[in-house]
Design a protein around this motif. Structure first.
Motif, PDB file in Angstrom:
ATOM      1  N   MET A   1       0.813  -1.185   0.000  1.00  0.00           N
ATOM      2  CA  MET A   1       0.000   0.000   0.000  1.00  0.00           C
ATOM      3  C   MET A   1       0.857   1.250   0.000  1.00  0.00           C
ATOM      4  SD  MET A   1      -3.378  -0.221   0.611  1.00  0.00           S
ATOM      5  CE  MET A   1      -4.582   0.222   1.360  1.00  0.00           C
ATOM      6  N   ALA A   2       1.918   1.175   0.693  1.00  0.00           N
ATOM      7  CA  ALA A   2       2.816   2.318   0.745  1.00  0.00           C
ATOM      8  C   ALA A   2       3.388   2.602  -0.627  1.00  0.00           C
ATOM      9  CB  ALA A   2       3.939   2.073   1.747  1.00  0.00           C
ATOM     10  N   ASP A   3       3.651   1.505  -1.389  1.00  0.00           N
ATOM     11  CA  ASP A   3       4.198   1.666  -2.730  1.00  0.00           C
ATOM     12  C   ASP A   3       3.163   2.362  -3.638  1.00  0.00           C
ATOM     13  OD1 ASP A   3       6.553   0.462  -2.078  1.00  0.00           O
ATOM     14  OD2 ASP A   3       5.857  -1.534  -2.671  1.00  0.00           O
ATOM     15  N   LEU A   4       1.902   2.005  -3.476  1.00  0.00           N
ATOM     16  CA  LEU A   4       0.846   2.602  -4.301  1.00  0.00           C
ATOM     17  C   LEU A   4       0.674   4.079  -3.976  1.00  0.00           C
ATOM     18  CD1 LEU A   4      -1.916  -0.125  -4.346  1.00  0.00           C
ATOM     19  CD2 LEU A   4      -0.471   0.556  -6.226  1.00  0.00           C
ATOM     20  N   SER A   5       0.692   4.393  -2.736  1.00  0.00           N
ATOM     21  CA  SER A   5       0.484   5.782  -2.357  1.00  0.00           C
ATOM     22  C   SER A   5       1.656   6.651  -2.827  1.00  0.00           C
ATOM     23  CB  SER A   5       0.271   5.906  -0.856  1.00  0.00           C
ATOM     24  OG  SER A   5       1.422   5.515  -0.182  1.00  0.00           O
ATOM     25  N   GLU A   6       2.892   6.119  -2.734  1.00  0.00           N
ATOM     26  CA  GLU A   6       4.051   6.883  -3.210  1.00  0.00           C
ATOM     27  C   GLU A   6       3.996   7.040  -4.732  1.00  0.00           C
ATOM     28  OE1 GLU A   6       7.801   5.374  -1.895  1.00  0.00           O
ATOM     29  OE2 GLU A   6       7.128   5.304   0.169  1.00  0.00           O
ATOM     30  N   GLU A   8       1.273   6.979  -6.541  1.00  0.00           N
ATOM     31  CA  GLU A   8       0.176   7.897  -6.839  1.00  0.00           C
ATOM     32  C   GLU A   8       0.625   9.343  -6.605  1.00  0.00           C
ATOM     33  OE1 GLU A   8      -3.400   6.979  -4.698  1.00  0.00           O
ATOM     34  OE2 GLU A   8      -3.465   4.961  -5.525  1.00  0.00           O
ATOM     35  N   LYS A   9       1.373   9.544  -5.514  1.00  0.00           N
ATOM     36  CA  LYS A   9       1.877  10.885  -5.214  1.00  0.00           C
ATOM     37  C   LYS A   9       2.794  11.371  -6.337  1.00  0.00           C
ATOM     38  CE  LYS A   9       1.767  10.826  -0.188  1.00  0.00           C
ATOM     39  NZ  LYS A   9       2.570  10.838   1.022  1.00  0.00           N
ATOM     40  N   LYS A  15       1.770  15.231 -12.935  1.00  0.00           N
ATOM     41  CA  LYS A  15       0.661  15.872 -13.632  1.00  0.00           C
ATOM     42  C   LYS A  15       0.616  17.365 -13.335  1.00  0.00           C
ATOM     43  CE  LYS A  15      -2.699  12.125 -14.075  1.00  0.00           C
ATOM     44  NZ  LYS A  15      -4.020  11.632 -13.645  1.00  0.00           N
ATOM     45  N   GLU A  16       0.803  17.700 -12.068  1.00  0.00           N
ATOM     46  CA  GLU A  16       0.773  19.112 -11.684  1.00  0.00           C
ATOM     47  C   GLU A  16       1.953  19.868 -12.291  1.00  0.00           C
ATOM     48  OE1 GLU A  16       0.267  19.861  -7.540  1.00  0.00           O
ATOM     49  OE2 GLU A  16      -1.417  18.461  -7.404  1.00  0.00           O
ATOM     50  N   ARG A  17       3.111  19.211 -12.372  1.00  0.00           N
ATOM     51  CA  ARG A  17       4.285  19.837 -12.983  1.00  0.00           C
ATOM     52  C   ARG A  17       4.032  20.097 -14.475  1.00  0.00           C
ATOM     53  NH1 ARG A  17       8.385  17.801 -15.631  1.00  0.00           N
ATOM     54  NH2 ARG A  17       7.904  15.673 -15.050  1.00  0.00           N
ATOM     55  N   LYS A  18       3.404  19.133 -15.157  1.00  0.00           N
ATOM     56  CA  LYS A  18       3.085  19.301 -16.584  1.00  0.00           C
ATOM     57  C   LYS A  18       2.072  20.433 -16.774  1.00  0.00           C
ATOM     58  CE  LYS A  18       4.030  14.654 -18.239  1.00  0.00           C
ATOM     59  NZ  LYS A  18       3.457  13.425 -18.815  1.00  0.00           N
ATOM     60  N   LYS A  19       1.062  20.468 -15.885  1.00  0.00           N
ATOM     61  CA  LYS A  19       0.076  21.548 -15.960  1.00  0.00           C
ATOM     62  C   LYS A  19       0.745  22.903 -15.768  1.00  0.00           C
ATOM     63  CE  LYS A  19      -4.067  19.090 -14.413  1.00  0.00           C
ATOM     64  NZ  LYS A  19      -5.064  18.993 -13.350  1.00  0.00           N
ATOM     65  N   ALA A  20       1.657  22.971 -14.820  1.00  0.00           N
ATOM     66  CA  ALA A  20       2.364  24.224 -14.552  1.00  0.00           C
ATOM     67  C   ALA A  20       3.200  24.625 -15.769  1.00  0.00           C
ATOM     68  CB  ALA A  20       3.245  24.083 -13.315  1.00  0.00           C
TER      69      ALA A  20
END
Length: 198
Positions: A1-6, A8-9, A15-20
């Motif tokens: 689960m920790a791997d998925l959350s990292e 996902e983060k 995505k936010e970097r590309k949007k910026a």
């Protein structure tokens, strides 16, 4: 689960970097558009106009020279080479004059024929124009001649001014004297009834 959350983060951050990056590029493009006046600046437009005028003047000059050359060529063809008249005896001179006279009469005939054709075609064009207007229902209004409405009155006034002494009797109506005779003086008419003659 920790791997998925990292993971996902990491995806979210990417995505936010590309949007910026996209926002930054769009803002830079907008700033560039505001700062840039466009391809055709006033200086470029002025220079382009000058170049176009210069090119048009050159083309016009070339066209005029070409037309002048064609005109000279046609005149030489029509008139022919001038005949040498220096030191020519009289019979040769008469032959040259007869040749020129013959050529002139031929040219006058051709000119008359061409003028006649032009008149005929003008007449035909006029007739066809009238027919077309009749078919369309449109009628050409003829140009009216301007006429002064006081012209006749001024002429009368001028005549009066010239002839200050007028014959007023000539302007009066003629009246027969019989209308104003009294009943006693009336002559008896033969065709009138008896009671009228009494």
């Amino acid at each position: 689960m920790a791997d998925l959350s990292e993971e996902e983060k990491r995806k979210r951050e990417e995505k936010e970097r590309k949007k910026a990056d996209v926002r930054k590029r769009l803002e830079e493009a907008a700033k560039a558009k505001k700062g840039k006046k466009g391809f055709m600046t006033p200086e470029r437009k002025k220079k382009l106009r000058q170049l176009l005028r210069k090119k048009a003047a050159e083309e016009l000059k070339k066209e005029q020279e070409r037309k002048a050359g064609e005109r000279k060529k046609i005149i030489l063809q029509r008139t022919g080479q001038p005949k040498p008249l220096d030191g020519v005896n009289e019979p040769t001179l008469q032959a040259i004059l007869k040749e020129y006279h013959k050529r002139m009469s031929e040219l006058e005939d051709a000119k008359y024929d061409l003028e006649y054709e032009v008149r005929q075609k003008d007449y035909l064009i006029n007739e066809l124009t009238i027919q077309v207007n009749d078919l369309r229902g449109k009628f050409v209004k003829p140009t009216l001649k301007k006429v002064s409405k006081y012209e006749g009155k001024f002429e009368k006034l001028k005549a009066i001014a010239k002839n200050t002494e007028m014959d007023y009797r000539a302007n009066l109506k003629n009246v027969s004297k019989d209308k104003f005779k009294l009943g006693e003086e009336k002559e008896k008419r033969k065709d009138a009834p008896e009671w009228a003659n009494k």
